[in-house]
Structures are given as structure tokens and as C-alpha cells.
Scaffold this active site. Structure first.
Site: not given
Ligand code: KIV
Length: 280
Positions: A47-48, A86, A116, A118, A185
């Protein structure tokens, strides 16, 4: 056609054999093609996306539809890498039922192999409901950008024993809940080493030192494409932005001075056809 994709089991075997796992983000078809061709074992559609592609100040505005849109492009662009998408903010934290439904949408609509999330103990019911339904889950601990407000900014986590202990407990809880991998992280390398040694599932670090089972970086950081603040843990491997900027400058200047397009970029009509056009 036989599926060439790496499996969660193959990644676990890499840990057992001490082979490092390379993960990198990708959010679209050509980037996924490129990182897959280069040999990354896993692609993270992070989600970056919100920061490096959509221009948001953080990841909180990213939606499930955004992730599905970009996740499916990354799946279409790759053949071998295991693709992890994510789950965005508020799509798994409210309750386990919601989490399962949203994870199911990601898996069904993108074709990705895993999701993924968090957090640790506070989302453990959600993780269990997904893994018990057969959805492969990656956990993410340490600096969790969806909680940036609560963490007081993008800062190293687990320097003090209380937070470090909580990260270890959360990692154990994720493994016990059936997660097949954990991303750590921005934590001290010593803590990452302990977690990596204690877990039997792969631990992938970002700003977590070299003792993890693998590393992940954001593609736009690796390629120098992101102009925002760059954390200490980022290494830029190629000056892609400079090359791209030079290319666009040249294009604009050739348009302005009419040196583009040349004859070889141009289609021609026969003399007769042209005469016919002008007569008619
Ligand atoms: O969203 C993302 O790119 C991430 C990585 C920085 C691990 O969660």
C-alpha cells in the site's frame, strides 16, 4: 499450462536452506514483468502505492479497489514470483468476518497468492479466519505505516525492551495463527536477528539489518524514482529517474525544433492516392 509460481512452501524451504529471499514492490504490469524477469522470489503490491504512485502523504487513503486494480496488473505481469497484496487500512482491523471477505476479494479478483496485514495480537482473530479458510497471510511488524499516527511518525521501533518484547510476542502469535511469512520494518538488527532465529517461517526485513531471511525494498526507492523523504535503510541501485528525465527532455526539445518525427517514424501515401485525394 503448469503454474511456474513459487509457493509458500518453497519460500519456507529457502529459509531452511539459508537461501536469502528477495522481495520488491511492484504496482503495475511492466514493473512486475521487470522484477519477475530479474528473479525476485516475491512481489509485494504494497500500500506504499499510496505514497509512490498515487501521491498521497501516507498509506491511509489507499482503498481495497486501488489494491485490486494494481494487484491484478502485477499478477498479469509476472509468471514466477509469488505475489502478495497489501490489505489497506480498515479492511481487516474492524472484525475477522470483514477481514476474510476483503482478503477473499483480493485473492479472487487479482489472482495474487497471498495478502499482507499490519499488526500482531490485536488482529490475530482476523489472521486466523483468513489462514483457516486457506488464504496465505504475511504479517508486518515493527514500523507499521498504517499506524503512523499512533507511532508518532516514521521512526525505529523496538529499541526499548518493552516494545521489543511485544514485537517478539506478536511474531510468535502470527506464526501460531498460520501466517507463512513476517515482514519486519525499521527495527534494530539485534531484534530482527532474534525474531528470525526464533521463527520457523521466513522473516523479511526492511530497515531490519542483514540477519533476516530476506529483504524487501520499494521499487521506486531502488530505482531512484521517488522524490520524497528517503529513509536511512533505502539503497538506490539505479538512477532511473535521471535517465527518464533526460529522455523526456530530449523528446520535448525535438518536438520543439521539429527534429522529431523523422522520415522513419512517418507513414507515406502513394502519389496516385494523394492525387486522387487532391482532385476529389
Ligand atoms: O507497502 C509497502 O510497500 C510495504 C513495505 C514497505 C514492506 O509494506
Amino acid at each position: 499450462m503448469a503454474d511456474k509460481r513459487l509457493t509458500t512452501l518453497a519460500l519456507k524451504e529457502m529459509k531452511q536452506k539459508n537461501e536469502k529471499i528477495a522481495m520488491i514492490t511492484a504496482y503495475d504490469y511492466p514493473t512486475a514483468q521487470l522484477v519477475d524477469e530479474a528473479g525476485a522470489e516475491t512481489i509485494l503490491v504494497g500500500d506504499s502505492l499510496g505514497n509512490v504512485v498515487l501521491g498521497y502523504k501516507d498509506t491511509l487513503s489507499v482503498t481495497l479497489d486501488d489494491m485490486i486494480h494494481h494487484g491484478s496488473a502485477a499478477v498479469r505481469g509476472s509468471e514466477r514470483a509469488l505475489v502478495i497484496v497489501d490489505m489497506p487500512f480498515l479492511t481487516y482491523q474492524v472484525n475477522a468476518e470483514d477481514a476474510l471477505r476483503n482478503a477473499g476479494r483480493i485473492i479472487q479478483q487479482t489472482g495474487a497468492q497471498a495478502v499482507k496485514v499490519e499488526g500482531g495480537l490485536e488482529i490475530i482473530d482476523a489472521v486466523k479466519s483468513m489462514t483457516q479458510t486457506g488464504i496465505p497471510v504475511v504479517g508486518h511488524l515493527g514500523l507499521t505505516p498504517q499506524s503512523v499516527g499512533q507511532l508518532g511518525g516514521y521512526r525505529v521501533q523496538g529499541r526499548d525492551p518493552t516494545v521489543a518484547r511485544k514485537i517478539i510476542e506478536d511474531a510468535f502469535a502470527l506464526e501460531a495463527a498460520g501466517a507463512f511469512m513476517v515482514v519486519l520494518e525499521c527495527v534494530p538488527w539485534q531484534l530482527a536477528k532474534i525474531v528470525t532465529e526464533k521463527l520457523s517461517i521466513p522473516v523479511i526485513g526492511i530497515g531490519a539489518g542483514k540477519f533476516c531471511d530476506g529483504q524487501v525494498l520499494v521499487y521506486h526507492d531502488v530505482m531512484g524514482l521517488y522524490t520524497g523523504k528517503r529513509p536511512k535503510f533505502v539503497k538506490q541501485y539505479a538512477p532511473a529517474r535521471d535517465v527518464m528525465l533526460k529522455g523526456v527532455h530530449e523528446y520535448i526539445s525535438e518536438v520543439k525544433d521539429s527534429s522529431f518525427p523523422e522520415e522513419r517514424h512517418t507513414y507515406t501515401m502513394s502519389e496516385e492516392a494523394l492525387a486522387g485525394l487532391l482532385e476529389g
